[in-house]
Design an enzyme around this catalytic site. Sequence first.
Site, short mmCIF file in Angstrom:
data_model
loop_
_atom_site.label_atom_id
_atom_site.label_comp_id
_atom_site.label_asym_id
_atom_site.label_seq_id
_atom_site.Cartn_x
_atom_site.Cartn_y
_atom_site.Cartn_z
N HIS A 1 -7.78 -8.43 -82.63
CA HIS A 1 -6.37 -7.90 -82.18
C HIS A 1 -7.26 -6.08 -81.77
O HIS A 1 -7.60 -5.82 -81.57
CB HIS A 1 -5.99 -7.26 -83.76
CG HIS A 1 -4.79 -7.17 -84.28
ND1 HIS A 1 -4.11 -5.78 -84.14
CD2 HIS A 1 -3.87 -7.74 -84.37
CE1 HIS A 1 -3.10 -5.44 -84.36
NE2 HIS A 1 -2.47 -7.34 -84.41
N ASP B 1 -2.38 -15.31 -86.55
CA ASP B 1 -2.54 -16.11 -86.39
C ASP B 1 -3.60 -17.14 -87.00
O ASP B 1 -3.19 -17.72 -86.64
CB ASP B 1 -2.25 -15.90 -85.05
CG ASP B 1 -0.94 -15.21 -84.26
OD1 ASP B 1 -0.81 -14.42 -83.72
OD2 ASP B 1 0.08 -15.34 -85.39
C1 SDX Z 1 -0.44 -10.95 -82.87
O1 SDX Z 1 0.14 -5.96 -81.83
C2 SDX Z 1 0.32 -6.83 -83.41
O2 SDX Z 1 0.08 -6.21 -84.04
C3 SDX Z 1 0.25 -8.19 -82.90
C4 SDX Z 1 0.53 -8.95 -84.27
C5 SDX Z 1 1.67 -8.46 -85.11
O3 SDX Z 1 1.63 -8.85 -85.88
O4 SDX Z 1 2.62 -8.49 -83.99
O5 SDX Z 1 -0.37 -8.54 -85.28
C6 SDX Z 1 0.49 -10.30 -83.96
O6 SDX Z 1 0.04 -10.60 -81.49
C7 SDX Z 1 -1.47 -11.33 -82.72
C8 SDX Z 1 -2.71 -11.52 -82.61
C9 SDX Z 1 -2.41 -12.95 -82.01
N1 SDX Z 1 -3.07 -13.38 -80.50
C10 SDX Z 1 -4.67 -13.80 -80.35
O7 SDX Z 1 -5.02 -14.73 -81.35
C11 SDX Z 1 -5.22 -14.43 -78.80
C12 SDX Z 1 -6.56 -13.48 -79.08
N2 SDX Z 1 -6.74 -12.24 -78.89
C13 SDX Z 1 -7.52 -11.68 -77.78
O8 SDX Z 1 -6.82 -12.45 -76.53
C14 SDX Z 1 -7.14 -9.90 -78.14
O9 SDX Z 1 -7.76 -9.84 -78.91
C15 SDX Z 1 -5.73 -9.44 -78.46
C16 SDX Z 1 -4.91 -9.61 -77.41
C17 SDX Z 1 -5.70 -10.07 -79.84
C18 SDX Z 1 -6.17 -7.75 -78.56
O10 SDX Z 1 -6.23 -7.78 -76.73
P1 SDX Z 1 -7.50 -6.67 -76.84
O11 SDX Z 1 -6.97 -5.70 -77.95
O12 SDX Z 1 -6.90 -6.04 -75.47
O13 SDX Z 1 -8.57 -6.14 -76.87
P2 SDX Z 1 -8.83 -7.06 -75.45
O14 SDX Z 1 -8.62 -8.26 -74.53
O15 SDX Z 1 -9.49 -5.86 -74.20
O16 SDX Z 1 -10.43 -7.41 -75.95
C19 SDX Z 1 -12.00 -6.33 -76.05
C20 SDX Z 1 -13.19 -7.13 -75.89
C21 SDX Z 1 -13.08 -8.07 -74.24
O17 SDX Z 1 -14.72 -8.32 -74.00
P3 SDX Z 1 -15.61 -7.46 -73.58
O18 SDX Z 1 -14.70 -7.08 -72.48
O19 SDX Z 1 -15.59 -6.02 -74.01
O20 SDX Z 1 -16.60 -8.29 -73.38
O21 SDX Z 1 -13.00 -8.47 -76.63
C22 SDX Z 1 -13.11 -9.85 -76.26
C23 SDX Z 1 -12.49 -9.17 -74.77
O22 SDX Z 1 -12.98 -10.07 -73.95
N3 SDX Z 1 -11.87 -9.99 -77.24
C24 SDX Z 1 -12.37 -12.30 -77.41
C25 SDX Z 1 -11.51 -12.32 -78.13
N4 SDX Z 1 -10.52 -11.13 -78.15
C26 SDX Z 1 -11.47 -10.12 -77.76
N5 SDX Z 1 -13.01 -12.66 -76.84
C27 SDX Z 1 -13.24 -13.66 -77.52
N6 SDX Z 1 -12.00 -14.53 -78.36
C28 SDX Z 1 -11.73 -13.68 -78.63
N7 SDX Z 1 -9.87 -13.63 -79.25
#
Ligand code: SDX
Length: 392
Positions: A271, A328
């Site tokens: 998140h 989710d």
């Molecule tokens: C919602 O914002 C809100 O409030 C949203 C929400 C709402 O109520 O409106 O809460 C609803 O959208 C919840 C999120 C639903 N999405 C997912 O579950 C999709 C999977 N999650 C990711 O795509 C990610 O965690 C996000 C999009 C939710 C957040 O992405 P960020 O903040 O841009 O973080 P990032 O992509 O920069 O990740 C940081 C690190 C990275 O690794 P490094 O580059 O540091 O090595 O964490 C890793 C990412 O690769 N990472 C994950 C991961 N999420 C982040 N690795 C594996 N699996 C994951 N799910």
Amino acid sequence: QTGLITLDLGYKNTGATLSEITYLDGDKGELFYRGYPIEQIAEKSNFTEVMYLLLHGDLPTADQFNTFNGNIKKYNFVAEEMKKIIDAFPRSAHPMGVLSSLTSALTAFNPKAVNVNSKEEMDLAAELLIAKFAHLAAWTYRKTLGLPLNHGDNSLNYVENFYKMSFRQPNADFEINPVVVEALDKLLILHADHEQNCSTSTVRMVGSAHTGLFASVSAGISALWGPLHGGANQAVIEMLELIEKDGGDVNKWVAKAKDKNDSFRLMGFGHRVYKNFDPRAKIIKKAADDLLVALGIEDKALEIAMQLEKVALEDEYFIERKLYPNVDFYSGIIYRALGIPTEMFTVMFALGRLPGWIAQWKEMRLKGDPIGRPRQVYQGSQQRDYIDIANR
Ligand code: SDX
């Protein structure tokens, strides 16, 4: 720093506005609607009351609640011509695309909701949209099944009415299952607002140009559709089904999620703000457990989800990056137990988020926020002269 502006890709640290609606503490994993802890609201309130709270800032008195409820019931219908619009879509159309189109089309049948400037006009537009949106969400589901489109039943409360419009079978009596309605009501409450997430920021951005409420919400629906945002609830179930079909080896899939050369991500994990457990995920996980027991359902997907959670939360990669289950991760388990098809999961999220989008749009307009216009760091070609095509 570029000498011009601080680059903040994805607005990761941008304070975009001043708001009094929702507060969340990402480090503690705490969420408050108008100052009330989400745990108390989920336990004691109902979705219609939460809509009032988000829109008006306080819990309603009995009279205020009855007036609000009465207004919503007053508008509990949709112009017949809207059915012609929905008829034009193929059954295979994704419900989120249909919902976004119908929400924008609703403007044409509710001119009073277009140029709104006063609080009273905004409250009217809000009640119109709240009432009619339940139809649109139910109709997008009925469309996928080729079922007749039902109109609302004012003898029911908001969630019961949505549930009946969605699931009433032709020529059959319809019984409201209180266990199902209670689970739905709680899920909608938990999705109602979440400060400046991607779709809400979209509603505010579009609304900052003084675009009408319906068209602004239509843009928010499109943003929510994305699998990194609200679309994740559909992606979680598809992921759990994939892992089950692949033999249920969660360690293999957690390893894939960590592998930078593999595009697979653990959907429903991580998140932008929560660097602790999403408080909504905790409540939904318990509600999912309780509902499956109440309905006597064994769902392998829940078992796999719980195994995934256990493995991930003990894994260095997830611990280091503070990746926890988000809203989710478990919601799809409940929707599935309620017989809601996967492609409708994000429509359910949209129905829940509707009052938050409206409350944030109204606050932005009443506070007079300026039109949104962020800057950039230009990395394109330096100045150069035009060359005729014959000389290129
Ligand atoms: C919602 O914002 C809100 O409030 C949203 C929400 C709402 O109520 O409106 O809460 C609803 O959208 C919840 C999120 C639903 N999405 C997912 O579950 C999709 C999977 N999650 C990711 O795509 C990610 O965690 C996000 C999009 C939710 C957040 O992405 P960020 O903040 O841009 O973080 P990032 O992509 O920069 O990740 C940081 C690190 C990275 O690794 P490094 O580059 O540091 O090595 O964490 C890793 C990412 O690769 N990472 C994950 C991961 N999420 C982040 N690795 C594996 N699996 C994951 N799910």
